[in-house]
Enzyme design. Structure first.
Site, mmCIF file in Angstrom:
data_model
loop_
_atom_site.group_PDB
_atom_site.id
_atom_site.type_symbol
_atom_site.label_atom_id
_atom_site.label_comp_id
_atom_site.label_asym_id
_atom_site.label_seq_id
_atom_site.Cartn_x
_atom_site.Cartn_y
_atom_site.Cartn_z
ATOM 1 C CG ASN A 108 -4.707 8.651 11.061
ATOM 2 O OD1 ASN A 108 -3.544 9.000 11.237
ATOM 3 N ND2 ASN A 108 -5.683 8.963 11.896
ATOM 4 C CG HIS A 114 -11.281 10.535 7.748
ATOM 5 N ND1 HIS A 114 -11.420 9.197 7.454
ATOM 6 C CD2 HIS A 114 -10.673 10.600 8.948
ATOM 7 C CE1 HIS A 114 -10.925 8.477 8.448
ATOM 8 N NE2 HIS A 114 -10.450 9.301 9.355
HETATM 9 P P1 AMP Z 1 -9.436 7.782 11.832
HETATM 10 O O1 AMP Z 1 -8.842 7.108 13.032
HETATM 11 O O2 AMP Z 1 -8.454 8.692 11.149
HETATM 12 O O3 AMP Z 1 -10.089 6.790 10.888
HETATM 13 O O4 AMP Z 1 -10.557 8.741 12.395
HETATM 14 C C1 AMP Z 1 -11.914 8.472 12.347
HETATM 15 C C2 AMP Z 1 -12.600 9.600 13.067
HETATM 16 O O5 AMP Z 1 -13.980 9.555 12.788
HETATM 17 C C3 AMP Z 1 -12.449 9.542 14.596
HETATM 18 O O6 AMP Z 1 -11.827 10.739 15.054
HETATM 19 C C4 AMP Z 1 -13.897 9.407 15.095
HETATM 20 O O7 AMP Z 1 -14.125 10.113 16.295
HETATM 21 C C5 AMP Z 1 -14.673 9.997 13.922
HETATM 22 N N1 AMP Z 1 -16.048 9.535 13.785
HETATM 23 C C6 AMP Z 1 -16.482 8.251 13.761
HETATM 24 N N2 AMP Z 1 -17.821 8.213 13.595
HETATM 25 C C7 AMP Z 1 -18.239 9.502 13.486
HETATM 26 C C8 AMP Z 1 -19.499 10.120 13.306
HETATM 27 N N3 AMP Z 1 -20.623 9.409 13.188
HETATM 28 N N4 AMP Z 1 -19.552 11.478 13.262
HETATM 29 C C9 AMP Z 1 -18.437 12.210 13.389
HETATM 30 N N5 AMP Z 1 -17.211 11.677 13.545
HETATM 31 C C10 AMP Z 1 -17.105 10.347 13.618
#
Ligand code: AMP
Length: 118
Positions: free
Chosen positions: A91, A104
């Site tokens: 994203n 990511h």
């Molecule tokens: P996005 O919407 O593409 O920015 O996705 C961010 C992702 O990071 C989401 O799927 C969250 O569930 C994940 N996320 C946020 N904090 C953590 C964390 N501490 N450990 C693992 N995943 C996380």
């Protein structure tokens, strides 16, 4: 570090300052399980270098960007989802609902995941 390159929780995960289920790490990338999995397998693969979004990728990052894909392939095989397939999602920015401003790649699979889950 500029305002646009502010560290996120993902930098703390890379430095192991906060816990995460890390499944892979090397000199360029780190991969760990998403804290809120939307599929049986939901892993985030991130560059160790802070790159906030795809808009911030430069030519210097091309090796790292390629590594995201080769690690995705490796982990998909390890997780047993290579044959049936999986989705890779990156994203970028608010219209894509990017939540964490550290680039990511989501690796999601393990069942029929349907449309648009990340
Ligand atoms: P996005 O919407 O593409 O920015 O996705 C961010 C992702 O990071 C989401 O799927 C969250 O569930 C994940 N996320 C946020 N904090 C953590 C964390 N501490 N450990 C693992 N995943 C996380």
């Amino acid at each position: 570090m500029t305002e646009e390159h502010k560290e996120t929780i993902f930098s703390s995960i890379i430095r192991k300052e906060i816990p995460a289920d890390i499944v892979y790490e090397d000199e360029l990338v780190t991969a760990f399980r998403d804290i809120n999995p939307r599929a049986p397998v939901h892993i985030l693969i991130i560059p160790n270098k802070l790159i906030p979004t795809v808009n911030d990728v430069t030519e210097d990052d091309e090796l790292t960007m390629g590594r995201l894909f080769s690690v995705a392939k490796l982990l998909a095989k390890k997780e047993g989802i290579s044959e049936n397939g999986y989705r890779l999602v990156v994203n970028c920015g608010s219209h894509a609902r990017q939540e964490v401003y550290h680039l990511h790649m989501h690796l999601v699979g393990g069942n029929d995941i349907g449309p648009m889950i990340c």
